[in-house]
Design an enzyme around this catalytic site. Structure first.
Site, PDB file in Angstrom:
ATOM      1  N   GLU A 199      35.718 -10.121 -17.049  1.00  8.74           N
ATOM      2  CA  GLU A 199      37.093 -10.211 -17.515  1.00  8.74           C
ATOM      3  C   GLU A 199      37.983  -9.208 -16.772  1.00  8.74           C
ATOM      4  O   GLU A 199      37.469  -8.290 -16.115  1.00  8.74           O
ATOM      5  CB  GLU A 199      37.133  -9.930 -19.027  1.00  8.74           C
ATOM      6  N   HIS A 239      39.114 -14.548 -14.503  1.00 10.66           N
ATOM      7  CA  HIS A 239      37.720 -14.083 -14.577  1.00 10.66           C
ATOM      8  C   HIS A 239      36.811 -14.957 -13.718  1.00 10.66           C
ATOM      9  O   HIS A 239      37.090 -16.128 -13.484  1.00 10.66           O
ATOM     10  CB  HIS A 239      37.232 -13.954 -16.027  1.00 10.66           C
ATOM     11  N   ASP A 296      26.010 -16.805 -16.212  1.00  6.69           N
ATOM     12  CA  ASP A 296      26.193 -16.127 -17.500  1.00  6.69           C
ATOM     13  C   ASP A 296      25.608 -16.925 -18.666  1.00  6.69           C
ATOM     14  O   ASP A 296      25.248 -18.094 -18.518  1.00  6.69           O
ATOM     15  CB  ASP A 296      27.688 -15.842 -17.738  1.00  6.69           C
ATOM     16  N   ASN A 336      42.659 -16.403 -16.790  1.00  5.13           N
ATOM     17  CA  ASN A 336      42.982 -14.975 -16.625  1.00  5.13           C
ATOM     18  C   ASN A 336      42.351 -14.387 -15.361  1.00  5.13           C
ATOM     19  O   ASN A 336      42.373 -13.175 -15.160  1.00  5.13           O
ATOM     20  CB  ASN A 336      42.542 -14.177 -17.850  1.00  5.13           C
TER      21      ASN A 336
HETATM   22  P1  PGA Z   1      36.430 -24.080 -17.119  1.00  7.51           P
HETATM   23  O1  PGA Z   1      36.089 -22.550 -17.195  1.00  7.51           O
HETATM   24  O2  PGA Z   1      35.663 -24.631 -15.964  1.00  7.51           O
HETATM   25  O3  PGA Z   1      35.948 -24.670 -18.432  1.00  7.51           O
HETATM   26  O4  PGA Z   1      37.904 -24.191 -16.934  1.00  7.51           O
HETATM   27  C1  PGA Z   1      36.121 -21.817 -16.024  1.00  7.51           C
HETATM   28  C2  PGA Z   1      35.877 -20.366 -16.325  1.00  7.51           C
HETATM   29  O5  PGA Z   1      36.277 -19.898 -17.398  1.00  7.51           O
HETATM   30  O6  PGA Z   1      35.294 -19.680 -15.470  1.00  7.51           O
END
Ligand code: PGA
Length: 242
Positions: A143, A138, A67, A136
């Site tokens: 999302e 994702h 992304d 959450n």
């Molecule tokens: P993080 O993010 O590695 O900074 O915890 C993971 C994500 O949101 O997919």
């Protein structure tokens, strides 16, 4: 789904590196799906070291990132292109032209999405997709509620995601509200998936993936349906698993 339990972030990163190096050595022209965020940073550090030690080479590797924020160009330090260059690509022997990250400032973003899908297809699909997980649930920036058959698309970020990302920006107004992300349908076509998780803020999401139901309310639950998934998670992230 294979779950490997480790003590903490450091051990997760080491184990992930071991796993990755083993896979890389088996493949002649690996196509990797890569992720950004705090989770894979330790893994990337270890991979750089393995390269410096002469154990692995990225000469014949292609990478596709999950992304990119909409509105941030690749030279913006908060963009994922910048992150990848700094944290991995500039420190290994990968050819820059073999590294793909969606362009968040493309004039035609819809076309950027379909082109990205085509690029993955032209590369023969992704052999190994590395994933982090949002608190959450994702994956990429898909999302809760994202369609399981979604392709690369523009996603409106959930408030929880915007809040989590705010730590990297000067002000809340600067935090991007949209991203281009590979869809869940694109992710799940990868031949093999490695999910990393560390910390108690991931515990609910990880419990949902391992013990919960398949539901679009928890995007990562799709991993239940994939035949080759490995989760390397630390004790805190696994704390709520039955
Ligand atoms: P993080 O993010 O590695 O900074 O915890 C993971 C994500 O949101 O997919």
């Amino acid at each position: 789904m294979q779950v490997i339990k480790v003590k903490d972030y450091a051990e997760m990163s080491e184990k992930a590196c071991e796993w990755f190096v083993g896979k890389l050595k088996e493949m002649e022209t690996p196509v990797l799906g890569l992720a950004t965020g705090s989770t894979p940073e330790g893994l990337y550090d270890h991979l750089i070291q393995k390269y410096k030690d002469g154990e692995i080479s990225f000469q014949d590797v292609k990478t596709f990132n999950l992304d990119e924020y909409i509105g941030l160009a690749g030279d913006n330090p908060n963009s994922y292109r910048y992150f990848m260059n700094e944290k991995l690509f500039n420190n290994i022997d990968i050819k820059q032209e073999n590294t793909f990250v969606p362009n968040g400032v493309a004039t035609d973003l819809e076309k950027e999405c379909t082109d990205y899908e085509q690029l993955i297809k032209d590369a023969g699909g992704i052999d190994i997709q590395l994933l982090g997980i949002g608190s959450n649930g994702h994956i990429g920036f898909n999302e809760p509620g994202a369609k399981f058959d979604g392709r690369t698309h523009i996603e409106n970020l959930a408030q929880a995601t915007i809040d989590a990302n705010a730590r990297f920006f000067d002000s809340m107004d600067d935090v991007p509200k949209q991203a281009v992300t590979m869809g869940i349908g694109s992710i799940i076509e990868s031949k093999e998936i490695l999910l990393l998780a560390s910390g108690e803020n991931k515990a609910d999401a990880i419990a949902g993936v391992i013990d919960g139901e398949l539901t679009e309310a928890l995007p990562a639950s799709i991993l239940k349906q994939h035949p080759r998934v490995t989760i390397i998670a630390d004790e805190a992230a696994l704390a709520k698993v039955k």
